[in-house]
Design an enzyme around this catalytic site. Structure first.
Site, PDB file in Angstrom:
ATOM      1  N   ASP A 160       0.677  -1.010  -0.288  1.00 36.17           N
ATOM      2  CA  ASP A 160       0.204  -0.070   0.201  1.00 36.17           C
ATOM      3  C   ASP A 160       0.671   1.358   0.192  1.00 36.17           C
ATOM      4  O   ASP A 160       2.184   1.482  -0.434  1.00 36.17           O
ATOM      5  CB  ASP A 160      -1.076  -0.141   1.574  1.00 36.17           C
ATOM      6  CG  ASP A 160      -0.509   0.233   2.674  1.00 36.17           C
ATOM      7  OD1 ASP A 160       1.227   0.146   2.423  1.00 36.17           O
ATOM      8  OD2 ASP A 160      -1.232   0.248   4.117  1.00 36.17           O
ATOM      9  N   CYS A 196       3.020  -2.951   4.016  1.00 32.64           N
ATOM     10  CA  CYS A 196       2.689  -1.661   4.425  1.00 32.64           C
ATOM     11  C   CYS A 196       2.824  -1.622   5.709  1.00 32.64           C
ATOM     12  O   CYS A 196       4.262  -1.297   5.733  1.00 32.64           O
ATOM     13  CB  CYS A 196       1.352  -2.349   4.499  1.00 32.64           C
ATOM     14  SG  CYS A 196       0.863  -3.353   5.934  1.00 32.64           S
ATOM     15  N   THR A 240       3.078  -1.961   8.754  1.00 33.55           N
ATOM     16  CA  THR A 240       3.630  -2.577   9.530  1.00 33.55           C
ATOM     17  C   THR A 240       3.373  -4.550   9.089  1.00 33.55           C
ATOM     18  O   THR A 240       4.204  -4.818   9.771  1.00 33.55           O
ATOM     19  CB  THR A 240       2.703  -3.015  10.959  1.00 33.55           C
ATOM     20  OG1 THR A 240       0.842  -3.673  10.361  1.00 33.55           O
ATOM     21  CG2 THR A 240       2.344  -1.430  11.530  1.00 33.55           C
ATOM     22  N   HIS A 255       9.197 -24.347   8.154  1.00 37.39           N
ATOM     23  CA  HIS A 255       8.375 -25.055   9.513  1.00 37.39           C
ATOM     24  C   HIS A 255       6.698 -24.959   8.558  1.00 37.39           C
ATOM     25  O   HIS A 255       5.724 -25.338   8.663  1.00 37.39           O
ATOM     26  CB  HIS A 255       8.375 -24.631  10.629  1.00 37.39           C
ATOM     27  CG  HIS A 255      10.057 -24.766  11.285  1.00 37.39           C
ATOM     28  ND1 HIS A 255       9.459 -24.982  12.414  1.00 37.39           N
ATOM     29  CD2 HIS A 255      10.866 -25.484  10.318  1.00 37.39           C
ATOM     30  CE1 HIS A 255      11.383 -25.920  12.793  1.00 37.39           C
ATOM     31  NE2 HIS A 255      11.796 -26.550  11.883  1.00 37.39           N
ATOM     32  N   HIS A 297       6.160 -31.122   9.616  1.00 38.29           N
ATOM     33  CA  HIS A 297       5.731 -29.953   9.131  1.00 38.29           C
ATOM     34  C   HIS A 297       4.475 -29.693   8.736  1.00 38.29           C
ATOM     35  O   HIS A 297       3.981 -29.373   8.104  1.00 38.29           O
ATOM     36  CB  HIS A 297       7.167 -28.996   9.426  1.00 38.29           C
ATOM     37  CG  HIS A 297       8.829 -29.319   9.849  1.00 38.29           C
ATOM     38  ND1 HIS A 297       8.241 -28.797  10.969  1.00 38.29           N
ATOM     39  CD2 HIS A 297       9.111 -29.163   9.512  1.00 38.29           C
ATOM     40  CE1 HIS A 297       9.720 -28.857  12.217  1.00 38.29           C
ATOM     41  NE2 HIS A 297      10.017 -29.221  11.190  1.00 38.29           N
TER      42      HIS A 297
HETATM   43  C1  RB5 Z   1      -2.062   2.486   6.468  1.00 36.38           C
HETATM   44  O1  RB5 Z   1      -1.774   3.546   7.483  1.00 36.38           O
HETATM   45  C2  RB5 Z   1      -1.421   1.112   7.976  1.00 36.38           C
HETATM   46  O2  RB5 Z   1      -3.047   1.223   8.511  1.00 36.38           O
HETATM   47  C3  RB5 Z   1      -1.282   0.204   7.111  1.00 36.38           C
HETATM   48  O3  RB5 Z   1      -0.615   0.432   5.719  1.00 36.38           O
HETATM   49  C4  RB5 Z   1      -0.990  -1.188   7.539  1.00 36.38           C
HETATM   50  O4  RB5 Z   1      -0.190  -1.047   8.622  1.00 36.38           O
HETATM   51  C5  RB5 Z   1      -1.913  -1.756   8.175  1.00 36.38           C
HETATM   52  O5  RB5 Z   1      -2.100  -2.988   8.826  1.00 36.38           O
END
Ligand code: RB5
Length: 147
Positions: free
Chosen positions: A8, A66, A68, A99, A134
């Protein structure tokens, strides 16, 4: 190996770094977007596109970035047959393949740096599923999915 890549807006910069790195290493990379960081994108849309491509091509793997890594993994794992894991170090990236037979790796541009992201993809792509006990456990994940 065919790699399907996506992010994203919050993962765009890291996705571009990873793309260059993978292409330099000789991998076939299909970038499914996004193509800029200005326009806000919803991560489930990209996770779905990458996941569907991975399911179409059994010899491929997916890489999703993204903010996180977590939203991408949550969304991609809703597709039957996708095993997406968020990894923020190369050890977990290796274990995800060896695994868990993960076929998609995700990470967060707001969590790690570009050098670690490159290490993660290199490790993920270089590792192989060990099968055996596994395999039995991964089969049980599939059984839950099909229940
Ligand atoms: C975008 O702001 C953020 O929420 C997205 O990139 C991601 O981290 C969601 O898990």
């Amino acid at each position: 190996m065919q790699i399907y890549l996506g992010s994203d807006h919050a993962g765009y910069g890291m996705k571009e770094v990873v793309q260059t790195h993978l292409k330099d290493a000789g991998h076939e990379v299909l970038d499914l977007g996004v193509f800029d960081e200005v326009n806000k994108a919803d991560y489930p849309d990209i996770a779905r596109e990458v996941g569907e491509k991975v399911l179409e091509n059994a010899d491929s793997l997916g890489v999703l970035v993204c903010g996180t890594g977590m939203g991408m993994a949550l969304a991609a794992n809703k597709l039957k047959g996708i095993r997406a894991v968020t990894a923020h170090d190369s050890n977990t990236a290796r274990m995800a393949r060896e695994h868990n037979n993960a076929n998609v790796i995700t990470f967060g541009q707001r969590v790690i740096g570009n050098d670690v992201a490159k290490e993660i993809v290199d490790t993920f792509l270089g590792a192989e599923f060990e099968g055996g006990r596994h395999g039995r456990r991964v089969d049980k994940i599939t059984a839950i999915e099909n229940a």
